[in-house]
Design a protein around this motif. Structure first.
Motif, PDB file in Angstrom:
ATOM      1  N   GLU A 240      44.144 -67.449   2.677  1.00 25.75           N
ATOM      2  CA  GLU A 240      43.620 -67.813   1.361  1.00 25.75           C
ATOM      3  C   GLU A 240      43.428 -66.605   0.451  1.00 25.75           C
ATOM      4  O   GLU A 240      43.527 -66.712  -0.765  1.00 25.75           O
ATOM      5  CB  GLU A 240      42.333 -68.621   1.523  1.00 25.75           C
TER       6      GLU A 240
ATOM      7  N   LEU B 209      42.018 -76.494   3.020  1.00 27.13           N
ATOM      8  CA  LEU B 209      41.446 -75.302   2.390  1.00 27.13           C
ATOM      9  C   LEU B 209      39.978 -75.152   2.782  1.00 27.13           C
ATOM     10  O   LEU B 209      39.262 -76.133   2.954  1.00 27.13           O
ATOM     11  CB  LEU B 209      41.599 -75.414   0.866  1.00 27.13           C
TER      12      LEU B 209
ATOM     13  N   GLU C 289      35.947 -74.034   2.416  1.00 24.75           N
ATOM     14  CA  GLU C 289      34.919 -74.235   1.382  1.00 24.75           C
ATOM     15  C   GLU C 289      34.877 -73.040   0.434  1.00 24.75           C
ATOM     16  O   GLU C 289      34.672 -73.190  -0.769  1.00 24.75           O
ATOM     17  CB  GLU C 289      33.565 -74.453   2.048  1.00 24.75           C
TER      18      GLU C 289
ATOM     19  N   ILE D 218      37.711 -73.470  -2.020  1.00 29.58           N
ATOM     20  CA  ILE D 218      37.465 -74.645  -2.864  1.00 29.58           C
ATOM     21  C   ILE D 218      36.352 -74.361  -3.865  1.00 29.58           C
ATOM     22  O   ILE D 218      36.453 -74.711  -5.048  1.00 29.58           O
ATOM     23  CB  ILE D 218      37.134 -75.868  -1.991  1.00 29.58           C
ATOM     24  N   THR D 219      35.310 -73.665  -3.413  1.00 29.91           N
ATOM     25  CA  THR D 219      34.201 -73.339  -4.328  1.00 29.91           C
ATOM     26  C   THR D 219      34.701 -72.519  -5.512  1.00 29.91           C
ATOM     27  O   THR D 219      34.301 -72.736  -6.659  1.00 29.91           O
ATOM     28  CB  THR D 219      33.106 -72.569  -3.556  1.00 29.91           C
TER      29      THR D 219
ATOM     30  N   TRP E  13      37.521 -72.674  -6.945  1.00 25.12           N
ATOM     31  CA  TRP E  13      38.355 -73.478  -7.860  1.00 25.12           C
ATOM     32  C   TRP E  13      37.724 -74.836  -8.176  1.00 25.12           C
ATOM     33  O   TRP E  13      38.306 -75.636  -8.907  1.00 25.12           O
ATOM     34  CB  TRP E  13      39.737 -73.684  -7.258  1.00 25.12           C
ATOM     35  N   GLN E  14      36.577 -75.138  -7.599  1.00 23.83           N
ATOM     36  CA  GLN E  14      36.002 -76.478  -7.783  1.00 23.83           C
ATOM     37  C   GLN E  14      35.840 -76.792  -9.276  1.00 23.83           C
ATOM     38  O   GLN E  14      35.465 -75.938 -10.062  1.00 23.83           O
ATOM     39  CB  GLN E  14      34.642 -76.582  -7.090  1.00 23.83           C
TER      40      GLN E  14
ATOM     41  N   ASN F 298      44.004 -83.230  -6.408  1.00 29.50           N
ATOM     42  CA  ASN F 298      44.884 -83.551  -5.287  1.00 29.50           C
ATOM     43  C   ASN F 298      45.281 -85.013  -5.407  1.00 29.50           C
ATOM     44  O   ASN F 298      44.540 -85.832  -5.964  1.00 29.50           O
ATOM     45  CB  ASN F 298      44.183 -83.332  -3.950  1.00 29.50           C
TER      46      ASN F 298
ATOM     47  N   VAL G 200      39.181 -81.873  -5.951  1.00 35.28           N
ATOM     48  CA  VAL G 200      39.052 -81.362  -4.588  1.00 35.28           C
ATOM     49  C   VAL G 200      37.669 -80.742  -4.411  1.00 35.28           C
ATOM     50  O   VAL G 200      37.247 -79.900  -5.211  1.00 35.28           O
ATOM     51  CB  VAL G 200      40.136 -80.316  -4.282  1.00 35.28           C
ATOM     52  N   THR G 201      36.990 -81.204  -3.388  1.00 32.35           N
ATOM     53  CA  THR G 201      35.705 -80.617  -2.994  1.00 32.35           C
ATOM     54  C   THR G 201      35.792 -80.270  -1.511  1.00 32.35           C
ATOM     55  O   THR G 201      36.791 -80.542  -0.857  1.00 32.35           O
ATOM     56  CB  THR G 201      34.547 -81.625  -3.198  1.00 32.35           C
ATOM     57  N   ALA G 202      34.705 -79.695  -0.986  1.00 31.51           N
ATOM     58  CA  ALA G 202      34.748 -79.261   0.417  1.00 31.51           C
ATOM     59  C   ALA G 202      34.873 -80.461   1.365  1.00 31.51           C
ATOM     60  O   ALA G 202      35.311 -80.323   2.505  1.00 31.51           O
ATOM     61  CB  ALA G 202      33.502 -78.463   0.755  1.00 31.51           C
TER      62      ALA G 202
END
Ligand code: GRF
Length: 196
Positions: free
Chosen positions: A70, A94, A96, A99-100, A102-103, A108, A141-143
């Motif tokens: 990543e 991915l 967390e 993802i955090t 880019w949250q 997706n 997308v979230t965790a």
């Protein structure tokens, strides 16, 4: 200000193509990069043919080192300064941490009517369950895997004699309609849900 969209793929990239083709004229976004985690992804050639910059960050050399993969993924992405990430058949889970970062800016598409059938083999599971309808979902997308806020869904009938492949093909046609509609609205800052 035109939003810059990075499209992440792992395979043929049919959703990527429809998304890229949709970003024209008065559309508030433009594709800035198509990135794959696999060098042989068929979608890379399609992106190059469309004149879209491409990148590959092969996940295989990293083994179980998700953070290392990543970090390389982030470096490749940041070089193109995307405002939005669209996962389009991107088959890596991915962390967390990623993802955090880019949250709120990462979408997706998943081939089921979430929250039903998170994860893989969605069409076979819908058929095994005897569902009379199936479909696809575009979500933030979230965790939580396949669990973020839903931005759009498209429904298709399950027909007698359906196989997973036949159902997948019917759903994919709707993915190609839904994802561009959701991306345009999302790029305009509108998170109202779309159902088709
Ligand atoms: C689609 O079915 C999508 O729902 C899933 O992976 C497939 C991608 O297909 N995430 P393509 O690479 O966009 O053709």
């Amino acid at each position: 200000m035109t939003k810059r969209v990075a499209l992440l793929i792992s395979g043929g990239g049919s959703n990527m193509v429809r998304l890229a083709e949709s970003m024209t004229g008065d559309h508030p976004a433009r594709p800035c990069l198509v990135l794959s985690n696999l060098p042989g992804a068929g979608g890379l050639a399609k992106a190059r043919a469309m004149g879209i910059p491409t990148a590959v960050v092969d996940h295989r050399p990293f083994g179980t080192d998700r953070a290392g993969f990543e970090a390389a993924l982030t470096e490749a992405l940041e070089a193109h300064a995307p405002d939005i990430l669209c996962l389009a058949g991107f088959m890596r889970i991915l962390t967390e941490t990623f993802i955090t970062r880019w949250q709120g800016r990462m979408l997706n598409i998943h081939p089921s009517l979430l929250p039903k059938y998170r994860g893989l083999h969605t069409h076979a599971r819908a058929l095994e369950a005897g569902d009379t309808e199936a479909g696809c979902t575009v979500h933030e997308v979230t965790a939580e895997l396949d669990g973020g806020p839903i931005l759009g869904q498209a429904r298709v009938p399950v027909l007698p004699g359906d196989t997973p492949d036949r159902l997948a093909a019917r759903v994919l046609e709707q993915e190609h309609r839904l994802y561009p509609m959701v991306l345009r609205r999302f790029a305009e800052g509108d998170r109202r849900r779309i159902d088709i």
